[in-house]
Design a protein around this motif. Structure first.
Motif, PDB file in Angstrom:
ATOM      1  N   LEU A 103      -5.670  12.047  60.114  1.00  0.00           N
ATOM      2  CA  LEU A 103      -5.213  13.373  60.555  1.00  0.00           C
ATOM      3  C   LEU A 103      -4.655  13.244  61.970  1.00  0.00           C
ATOM      4  O   LEU A 103      -5.111  12.393  62.744  1.00  0.00           O
ATOM      5  N   LEU A 145       6.575  15.089  59.281  1.00  0.00           N
ATOM      6  CA  LEU A 145       6.848  16.373  58.617  1.00  0.00           C
ATOM      7  C   LEU A 145       8.278  16.853  58.826  1.00  0.00           C
ATOM      8  O   LEU A 145       8.906  17.343  57.876  1.00  0.00           O
ATOM      9  N   PRO A 225      -2.301  19.898  54.344  1.00  0.00           N
ATOM     10  CA  PRO A 225      -2.486  18.450  54.269  1.00  0.00           C
ATOM     11  C   PRO A 225      -2.989  17.993  52.903  1.00  0.00           C
ATOM     12  O   PRO A 225      -3.632  18.757  52.180  1.00  0.00           O
ATOM     13  N   SER A 226      -2.703  16.746  52.609  1.00  0.00           N
ATOM     14  CA  SER A 226      -3.152  16.096  51.377  1.00  0.00           C
ATOM     15  C   SER A 226      -4.621  16.427  51.101  1.00  0.00           C
ATOM     16  O   SER A 226      -5.456  16.368  51.999  1.00  0.00           O
ATOM     17  N   ASP A 253       3.197  17.088  50.229  1.00  0.00           N
ATOM     18  CA  ASP A 253       1.757  17.063  50.534  1.00  0.00           C
ATOM     19  C   ASP A 253       1.000  17.992  49.591  1.00  0.00           C
ATOM     20  O   ASP A 253      -0.176  17.785  49.305  1.00  0.00           O
TER      21      ASP A 253
HETATM   22  C1  VNL Z   1      -1.442  15.135  58.222  1.00  0.00           C
HETATM   23  C2  VNL Z   1      -0.139  15.352  57.785  1.00  0.00           C
HETATM   24  C3  VNL Z   1      -2.476  14.966  57.269  1.00  0.00           C
HETATM   25  C4  VNL Z   1       0.140  15.420  56.405  1.00  0.00           C
HETATM   26  C5  VNL Z   1      -2.170  15.032  55.914  1.00  0.00           C
HETATM   27  O1  VNL Z   1      -3.111  14.873  54.944  1.00  0.00           O
HETATM   28  C6  VNL Z   1      -0.874  15.270  55.490  1.00  0.00           C
HETATM   29  C7  VNL Z   1      -1.749  15.100  59.653  1.00  0.00           C
HETATM   30  C8  VNL Z   1      -4.436  14.529  55.263  1.00  0.00           C
HETATM   31  O2  VNL Z   1      -0.869  14.723  60.443  1.00  0.00           O
HETATM   32  O3  VNL Z   1      -2.877  15.497  60.019  1.00  0.00           O
HETATM   33  O4  VNL Z   1      -0.623  15.355  54.157  1.00  0.00           O
END
Ligand code: VNL
Length: 392
Positions: A103, A145, A225-226, A253
């Motif tokens: 993250l 992103l 987020p994922s 995501d």
């Molecule tokens: C983040 C960005 C985390 C996109 C994600 O999934 C994601 C981040 C845990 O930068 O915190 O899909």
């Protein structure tokens, strides 16, 4: 406890005095992989760990004449823990490279350790654009992103979507997605009616979705987020948003390959923009998916797994490029400028920005052989992180 304090005190003074931090002894090449293996982002940790282990199984556990040692540590998704672990890995274990970072706040917490100890830090998951500016020792193997959101800002207005409400997690990557999608969408004549932000921790989407229903946009643009996509999709469908004529569009995501099959047929038709789909129709990807599933009881690799797998490639090849020259700066130099075919397609590690230059795809959720996939139907070639293109 006492030992931990001692370690911290020692590491701090070594780092701040700029004492040479000897790296691993000559016979081993140590990779410190810091991941959220528990907590809200645990699926990201599991995907990346599995991918890193697959890379080693396929490519061997020696590189540039040294034995590879992968040290996996759980930061539980808390920045203070990430920072402490990074410090311990650098000072005690004398790792050659730090990697992982599930993250954005976790990557930012470790960045000063990378800078002070001159240890390359490969960010495999976290995707806020500004992360690579937090240390000259950071190299990204995933995506940003802005890179994937702009593609949706171009696609939507050309496909009958004139008004949108955005809904994003309220932190770095969400802010990036909101900004870069909205700017491009409005440049193309679209109108963003409202910008909604939900808390990162334990979000309740219901009141936000109710608001969107009342505002009646053509589409709702989402970034979470994922690992959080299934919850949004469930509530979107339960509230009959689609039946009320509101489409969902998102970054990939949301329709994460790790969760997509659990989202049900209601997800069919959702269009997203992203850099990786498990359904990417290349020979390299087919082998990657098959090997990953075989090694992990049928678990499907997602874009986090690819960030981890390619990050290992970047590390291995950098070790070879450094040709036995020890130390972080030589290893970092060996990472820059790499070009290779990833399971996602052709990628370049941009030597100036230390970001991945890659193809971004438009995909639609479809059912194939009884399973849901993000099926690619269009591609924008060689996309740089737009946040950095502006600055250059
Ligand atoms: C983040 C960005 C985390 C996109 C994600 O999934 C994601 C981040 C845990 O930068 O915190 O899909």
């Amino acid at each position: 406890m006492l030992r931990r304090h001692l370690v911290q005190a020692l590491s701090l003074s070594a780092l701040t005095l700029g004492l040479p931090l000897a790296h691993a002894d000559d016979s081993t090449f140590k990779i410190g992989l810091i991941l959220p293996m528990t907590g809200q982002a645990a699926s990201t940790g599991k995907q990346i760990e599995a991918a890193a282990k697959l890379y080693i199984a396929q490519h061997g556990d020696t590189v540039a004449g040294k034995k590879v040692e992968l040290i996996v540590k759980d930061d539980t998704g808390l920045p203070d823990v990430t920072k402490r672990i990074a410090q311990e890995l650098v000072v005690n274990d004398k790792v050659d490279v730090l990697a992982g970072f599930g993250l954005t706040p976790l990557a930012l917490a470790a960045a000063p350790i990378a800078t002070q100890s001159k240890t390359p830090m490969v960010v495999m998951a976290a995707a806020t654009s500004s992360i690579t500016e937090a240390s000259p020792f950071i190299v990204r193997s995933g995506f940003t992103l802005p890179q994937v959101s702009v593609a949706m800002g171009d696609w939507a207005p050309k496909n009958g979507i004139k008004s949108v409400v955005t809904l994003v997690s309220d932190y770095g990557p969400g802010n990036d997605a909101e900004k870069y999608f909205s700017e491009r969408f409005e440049l193309n004549g679209g109108k963003v009616i409202d910008k909604l932000r939900v808390p990162l921790r334990n979000p309740d989407f219901a009141p936000f979705l109710q608001k969107v229903r009342d505002e009646k946009p053509d589409a709702l643009f989402v970034f979470v987020p994922s690992g959080n996509g299934a919850a949004v999709m469930k509530q979107f469908l339960e509230r009959g948003m689609d039946k009320a004529g509101i489409k969902m569009i998102a970054t990939g995501d949301v329709t994460d390959d790790d969760q997509l099959n659990d989202m049900g047929d209601g997800a069919i038709g959702v269009v997203t923009s992203h850099h990786y789909s498990a359904a990417h129709p290349s020979a390299v990807n087919k082998k990657f998916v098959a090997d990953f599933e075989a090694a992990n009881k049928g678990m499907r690799p997602n874009f986090m797994a690819v960030g981890g797998y390619d990050g290992m490639r970047v590390i291995y090849e950098a070790a070879k490029n450094a040709k036995g020259q020890g130390g972080g700066p030589a290893l970092l130099a060996g990472m820059k400028g790499q070009i290779f075919e990833s399971p996602r397609g052709q990628v370049l590690i941009d030597a100036q920005t230390r970001e991945v230059v890659q193809d971004v795809y438009l995909r639609k959720v479809e059912k194939k052989d009884g399973q849901l996939y993000n099926v690619e139907f269009d591609v924008i070639k060689s996309v740089k992180d737009p946040a950095k293109v502006k600055q250059q």
